[in-house]
Structure formats: C-alpha cells, structure tokens
Write an enzyme that holds these catalytic residues in place. Structure first.
Site, PDB file in Angstrom:
ATOM      1  N   TYR A   1      50.841  30.086   7.878  1.00 54.61           N
ATOM      2  CA  TYR A   1      50.845  29.457   9.206  1.00 54.61           C
ATOM      3  C   TYR A   1      51.865  30.149  10.114  1.00 54.61           C
ATOM      4  CZ  TYR A   1      50.986  25.582  12.610  1.00 54.61           C
ATOM      5  OH  TYR A   1      50.923  24.810  13.754  1.00 54.61           O
TER       6      TYR A   1
ATOM      7  N   GLY B   1      40.162  17.883  17.084  1.00 54.35           N
ATOM      8  CA  GLY B   1      41.407  17.553  16.379  1.00 54.35           C
ATOM      9  C   GLY B   1      42.268  16.597  17.189  1.00 54.35           C
TER      10      GLY B   1
ATOM     11  N   LYS C   1      38.325  38.583  27.226  1.00 56.16           N
ATOM     12  CA  LYS C   1      38.243  39.910  27.845  1.00 56.16           C
ATOM     13  C   LYS C   1      36.881  40.083  28.538  1.00 56.16           C
ATOM     14  CE  LYS C   1      37.826  44.399  25.914  1.00 56.16           C
ATOM     15  NZ  LYS C   1      37.990  45.149  24.677  1.00 56.16           N
TER      16      LYS C   1
ATOM     17  N   ALA D   1      47.741  28.013  21.513  1.00 52.00           N
ATOM     18  CA  ALA D   1      48.624  26.963  20.999  1.00 52.00           C
ATOM     19  C   ALA D   1      49.464  27.572  19.890  1.00 52.00           C
ATOM     20  CB  ALA D   1      47.797  25.792  20.471  1.00 52.00           C
TER      21      ALA D   1
ATOM     22  N   LYS E   1      50.716  32.533  13.053  1.00 56.30           N
ATOM     23  CA  LYS E   1      50.946  32.201  14.464  1.00 56.30           C
ATOM     24  C   LYS E   1      51.765  33.283  15.153  1.00 56.30           C
ATOM     25  CE  LYS E   1      49.042  28.033  15.047  1.00 56.30           C
ATOM     26  NZ  LYS E   1      48.167  27.633  16.159  1.00 56.30           N
TER      27      LYS E   1
HETATM   28  P1  NAD Z   1      44.534  19.206  14.012  1.00 61.16           P
HETATM   29  O1  NAD Z   1      44.468  19.671  12.606  1.00 61.16           O
HETATM   30  O2  NAD Z   1      44.344  17.768  14.314  1.00 61.16           O
HETATM   31  O3  NAD Z   1      43.499  20.010  14.923  1.00 61.16           O
HETATM   32  C1  NAD Z   1      43.060  21.310  14.651  1.00 61.16           C
HETATM   33  C2  NAD Z   1      41.581  21.363  14.953  1.00 61.16           C
HETATM   34  O4  NAD Z   1      41.099  22.701  14.750  1.00 61.16           O
HETATM   35  C3  NAD Z   1      40.752  20.477  14.019  1.00 61.16           C
HETATM   36  O5  NAD Z   1      39.790  19.775  14.760  1.00 61.16           O
HETATM   37  C4  NAD Z   1      40.086  21.460  13.057  1.00 61.16           C
HETATM   38  O6  NAD Z   1      38.885  20.977  12.509  1.00 61.16           O
HETATM   39  C5  NAD Z   1      39.920  22.660  13.957  1.00 61.16           C
HETATM   40  N1  NAD Z   1      39.860  23.954  13.252  1.00 61.16           N
HETATM   41  C6  NAD Z   1      40.698  24.411  12.292  1.00 61.16           C
HETATM   42  N2  NAD Z   1      40.359  25.661  11.933  1.00 61.16           N
HETATM   43  C7  NAD Z   1      39.274  26.005  12.692  1.00 61.16           C
HETATM   44  C8  NAD Z   1      38.467  27.163  12.790  1.00 61.16           C
HETATM   45  N3  NAD Z   1      38.715  28.231  12.027  1.00 61.16           N
HETATM   46  N4  NAD Z   1      37.451  27.168  13.685  1.00 61.16           N
HETATM   47  C9  NAD Z   1      37.187  26.086  14.453  1.00 61.16           C
HETATM   48  N5  NAD Z   1      37.929  24.948  14.401  1.00 61.16           N
HETATM   49  C10 NAD Z   1      38.963  24.912  13.545  1.00 61.16           C
HETATM   50  O7  NAD Z   1      45.952  19.707  14.569  1.00 61.16           O
HETATM   51  P2  NAD Z   1      46.653  19.482  15.980  1.00 61.16           P
HETATM   52  O8  NAD Z   1      47.931  18.823  15.739  1.00 61.16           O
HETATM   53  O9  NAD Z   1      45.699  18.913  16.950  1.00 61.16           O
HETATM   54  O10 NAD Z   1      46.982  20.993  16.373  1.00 61.16           O
HETATM   55  C11 NAD Z   1      46.191  21.717  17.313  1.00 61.16           C
HETATM   56  C12 NAD Z   1      46.830  23.075  17.556  1.00 61.16           C
HETATM   57  O11 NAD Z   1      48.169  22.902  18.059  1.00 61.16           O
HETATM   58  C13 NAD Z   1      46.929  23.934  16.310  1.00 61.16           C
HETATM   59  O12 NAD Z   1      46.665  25.282  16.663  1.00 61.16           O
HETATM   60  C14 NAD Z   1      48.378  23.800  15.905  1.00 61.16           C
HETATM   61  O13 NAD Z   1      48.851  24.925  15.235  1.00 61.16           O
HETATM   62  C15 NAD Z   1      49.079  23.616  17.254  1.00 61.16           C
HETATM   63  N6  NAD Z   1      50.342  22.884  17.093  1.00 61.16           N
HETATM   64  C16 NAD Z   1      50.347  21.531  16.916  1.00 61.16           C
HETATM   65  C17 NAD Z   1      51.566  20.880  16.741  1.00 61.16           C
HETATM   66  C18 NAD Z   1      51.651  19.394  16.562  1.00 61.16           C
HETATM   67  O14 NAD Z   1      52.760  18.894  16.355  1.00 61.16           O
HETATM   68  N7  NAD Z   1      50.599  18.628  16.657  1.00 61.16           N
HETATM   69  C19 NAD Z   1      52.761  21.609  16.726  1.00 61.16           C
HETATM   70  C20 NAD Z   1      52.691  22.986  16.884  1.00 61.16           C
HETATM   71  C21 NAD Z   1      51.485  23.616  17.086  1.00 61.16           C
END
Ligand code: NAD
Ligand code: UDP
Length: 308
Positions: free
Chosen positions: A143, A10, A103, A112, A147
C-alpha cells in the site's frame, strides 16, 4: 461535467458520488466491489445523472469524461494485505490506466494518496515536503510503496504529457458507510462497543492518529479538484491528534457500552504517530475541517446502530 469516480461504491467514493450527483454532474461510479458495496450507492440509483460500472482499474477503460477522482484501492490494512500483489497492481497498472484515460480525454485527474506515504514519520506533524520513512519490504509496503509509485506516475504524466493532475494525501477519515467488517479502528471500536464485545486495542494503545470526519474530507477533495494552478501534493486531514487508547475510551463512553478493552499485539510497521500539517490546505484551498471528533463519532455511532 462528466465525472468518473473510481472506487465510487466505497466509503469515501459513495459520499463523493452523492455530493457530485446532487450538484447535477453526470457521475459515473466505477468499482470492482472488492471492499465497496452496492448498498452504499442504492439511494443514488434513482438519479438520472448517476451510473454504475463494474470494472477493475487494473484493466484499461475508455469513457468520455471531464474529471476523474481516482479512489479505487482497498484502504484498510486487512483488505490491502489480503492480496498485496493486487494492491500494488491497482496503484501501478490501475493508476497508469487512469492517467492514460486522462491524457486521451484531457480530463483533470485527482489521485487519492495517503498519509502512509510518510510511513512511520520521523518528523511531526507531517508536512508535504517531508519525504517519509517507509519500509519498502514490509507487510504495509504494497500500500505505502504502491501509493508512492502512484504519486510518481502522476508527476511523470504531468511533466512528460502535461496531464492535468492533483495529488491529495488523505489522513485517517471515518464516518457512516464504513463497512462493518472494514477492520479500521473507528468502525472496529464502534461495532465492538455496540455489540458489547471486547474493544481490540493493538499494542498498548499509545500510538496516535488524527481523525477527519467524512463530510469535511469530501469538501476538501472537491475544492482541490476545482482549484486552478495547484497540483499538490496537499495534506487533507484533521490535525486533532490523540492516542488509540483514548479513542477506545471515547467510543465506550459515547456508546454507553459495557465493553472492556482487550490489548492485542501490534501489527508490524504500525506507524507510531500521525498528524497532518494542514497549513498548505488552509492557505491554498481555504479549507479547514469543522466536525469535532465527538460529533463525528456520534453521527457514526448512529449509523452503525441502524445497520447492525
Ligand atoms: P474503501 O475500501 O471503502 O473504498 C475503496 C473502493 O475501491 C471500494 O469500493 C473498492 O471496491 C474499490 N476498489 C478497490 N480496488 C479496485 C480496483 N482495482 N478497481 C476498481 N475498484 C476498486 O476505502 P476508502 O476509505 O473509501 O478509500 C478510498 C481511497 O482513499 C483509497 O484510494 C484510499 O487509499 C484513500 N485513502 C483513504 C483514507 C481513509 O482514511 N479513508 C486515508 C488515506 C487514503
Ligand atoms: N487499531 C487498533 N484496533 C483495531 C484496529 C486498529 O488498535 O481494532 C489501531 C492500529 O494498530 C493503528 C490505528 O488503530 O495503530 C489505526 O489503524 P487503522 O487500521 O484504522 O488505520 P492506519 O493504521 O492505516 O492508520
């Protein structure tokens, strides 16, 4: 170290994998490719210390690792609301699976988490000791509440099983490798401006966010992972706050676009204000974001110019 990055294909995950690979760690990038893309990690395939595993964290997995960055979860409202039940499962079943792995292997695990745990915050800026104001039955709940449960699970495995945990609450982060169709505001506005399409501002645009550039965020995540005796939760984000309308105007100016602003209806439960208090990150991690919004936007605009 052997490091597992879930969600590694991602936006955040691919930048994290890149920094860890270049620091000579053995990196296992796990992803189900729901919102991630192989294109984000193609350039890492030549490194001998980089591996990809197609897997969904909703299912258990057994690998030998020393650290786990658990990023697997769709982060854009459009995608996390596409299949809300799967979003909750990623945060409950998926996080439990990762904690069970931590664990067994005695790995350190970093979750995250997100500013969304504060919901539509009634105190401003948001500090880690604020419990939030979250609608438990709205369209964002899959979401937000997912979280929040993930944080509870992290704390319970820490208290009950002595798992070595870290919780980071990430505020809006942007930069290259956001998907063109991601749906979040920075990528939407830049893509629209570059294509000369209307810029879609939801509501009247007076809601605020505080945007952090990707390289700052990655440094914060790695610092937190490697710090002893501090589990968090800790906010990571850039405190410089402005309205979405101002962001639209900035993007139009920086892209020299002829796009016009088109006001659309505000999605339900859209938080009205958001700004991290990063006092804790500054004092415990000696971390402060360095990239100002104009510079970060320019770098992101260059990226989207190349790919669209
Ligand atoms: P993104 O959607 O680009 O990346 C998420 C990645 O997780 C993707 O590659 C997706 O294919 C993979 N994924 C989703 N569900 C999955 C599953 N069940 N099993 C395996 N892979 C899975 O989003 P991002 O912006 O890179 O966010 C990454 C993390 O950071 C997330 O957990 C998100 O909640 C957290 N986050 C991001 C932001 C932001 O502003 N970018 C803010 C707060 C939290
Ligand atoms: N937003 C907007 N136009 C868009 C996409 C988003 O005005 O094309 C607004 C959205 O309503 C929200 C803010 O920008 O107020 C940030 O949205 P995003 O989806 O990026 O993140 P989040 O709401 O999760 O902070």
């Amino acid at each position: 170290m052997r490091i597992l990055v879930t969600g590694g294909a991602g936006f955040l995950g691919s930048h994290l994998c890149e920094v860890l690979v270049k620091a000579d760690h053995e990196v296992l990038c796990l992803d189900n490719f729901f919102t991630g893309s192989k294109r984000n990690i193609y350039h890492l395939l030549d490194f001998k210390n980089f591996e990809i595993l197609r897997h969904d964290i909703i299912n258990p997995i057994d690998v030998e690792v020393d650290q786990i960055f658990n990023l697997a979860c769709p982060a854009s409202p459009i995608f996390y609301q596409f299949n809300p039940v799967r979003t909750i499962q990623a945060n409950v079943l998926g996080v439990t699976n990762m904690l069970e792995l931590a664990k067994r292997t005695k790995a350190r695990i970093l979750q995250a988490s997100t500013s969304e745990v504060y919901g539509d915050p009634q105190i401003h800026p948001q500090r880690e000791d604020y419990w939030g104001y979250v609608n438990p039955i709205g369209v964002r709940s899959c979401y937000d509440e997912g979280k929040r449960v993930a944080e509870s699970l992290m704390m319970d495995y820490y208290r009950q099983n002595k798992v070595d945990i870290k919780i980071v609450r990430i505020f809006n982060t942007y930069g290259p490798r956001m998907a063109v169709n991601d749906g979040r505001v920075v990528s939407n506005f830049i893509v629209q401006a570059l294509k000369g399409e209307d810029i879609t501002v939801y509501g009247n645009g007076d809601q605020t966010r505080s945007f952090c550039y990707i390289s700052d965020m990655i440094l914060g995540l790695i610092s937190m992972m490697n710090l002893e005796d501090f589990i968090g939760p800790v906010n990571l984000g850039n405190p410089s706050e402005f309205t979405i309308l101002r962001l639209a105007e900035k993007v139009i100016k920086l892209t020299k676009s002829k796009s016009r602003i088109n006001f659309k209806s505000l999605p339900s439960d859209d938080p009205s204000r958001r700004q991290p208090d990063i006092t804790l990150a500054k004092s415990r991690l000696a971390w402060v974001p360095r990239i100002e919004i104009d510079e970060g936007l320019e770098r992101t605009i260059e990226y989207f110019k190349r790919i669209i």
